[in-house]
Write an enzyme that holds these catalytic residues in place. Structure first.
Site: not given
Ligand code: FPP
Length: 243
Positions: A30, A78
């Site tokens: 996250d 998501n």
């Molecule tokens: C959460 O951070 C992250 C995600 C929903 C996406 C995670 C995906 C990746 C790290 C790419 C991984 C790639 C592979 C190939 C597995 P957020 O967007 O909710 O962050 P925030 O809480 O700061 O808004």
């Protein structure tokens, strides 16, 4: 580096490995969006950096002897994000699979996608199945949770059991029908980004997992932070409901 500053070494630098108490580590990655926003960049920028961190942390966990790793890459919830952001995350998956094909000869990673994959395009699903097949003999199991929800996973397991004609369902039956079947229950679940909740991740599997929460945003998460989580884990007493 100045002469009096001692470089902080990692477990891997010191040639240390985890023992059998820590076979399976899971990550709720996250904080990508906030990481990008703090730099005045779009959220997608954070996901690209998050993907690089994911690869780095995967390599590191394998190096210190962890045998199973599960990451929460995309939840069933998501899809509510802006289309542009969803598209970027899907592109990142696709690129990652391509990387896996390219790097397969040199690494030990067995890739598996866990979640309800039926929603993905036929071509993406074919690629996922191909990389799963071609890495099936590798020793480091990497479960990538995509379109994953813990509740959906349990409901899916129950529906499979009904289709098999089960009249009564045991805990073992459900465990045997989870997407993560074949991986032991996670010993340690790490969540970055400062939130303290499970967000529908590995609901069944986490009954006796240890949790480690950190404010560090996922793109900044490093090998030293893995070491820190591991050292906290080793200080915990796991009683599994006993005394
Ligand atoms: C959460 O951070 C992250 C995600 C929903 C996406 C995670 C995906 C990746 C790290 C790419 C991984 C790639 C592979 C190939 C597995 P957020 O967007 O909710 O962050 P925030 O809480 O700061 O808004």
């Amino acid at each position: 580096m100045l002469w009096f500053q001692k470089k902080k070494t990692t477990m891997a630098d010191r040639g240390e490995k985890v023992d059998d108490r820590l076979q399976h580590i899971a990550f709720i990655m996250d904080g990508n969006g906030r990481w990008a926003r703090r730099r005045g960049m779009p959220r997608e920028f954070g996901h690209s950096h998050g993907a690089a961190t994911f690869k780095k942390i995967g390599r590191y966990c394998e190096k210190i002897g962890i045998r199973f790793m599960t990451v929460y890459a995309f939840s069933t919830e998501n899809w509510k994000r802006p289309q542009k952001e969803v598209d970027t995350i899907m592109e990142i998956f696709d690129e990652y699979i391509e990387d896996c094909f390219r790097e397969m000869e040199d690494d030990n990673v067995r890739v598996r996608f866990v979640g309800n994959l039926a929603v993905f395009s036929e071509s993406l699903r074919a690629k996922m199945a191909k990389i799963e097949r071609e890495t099936a003999h590798k020793p480091f199991m990497l479960n990538i949770a995509v379109n994953y929800g813990g509740r959906e996973e349990i409901a899916n397991a129950c529906n499979e059991l009904i289709r098999e004609g089960k009249q009564e369902i045991t805990e073992e039956d459900i465990s045997a029908h989870l997407y993560t079947v074949g991986s032991p229950m996670p010993d340690l679940i790490v969540r970055t980004g400062g939130e303290i909740r499970s967000s529908n991740f590995l609901l069944w599997q986490s009954a006796y997992s240890e949790y480690y929460f950190t404010d560090i945003l996922w793109p900044d998460f490093s090998a030293h932070d893995v070491d820190q989580a591991v050292s906290v884990f080793y200080k915990r007493k796991r009683r599994y409901g006993g005394v």
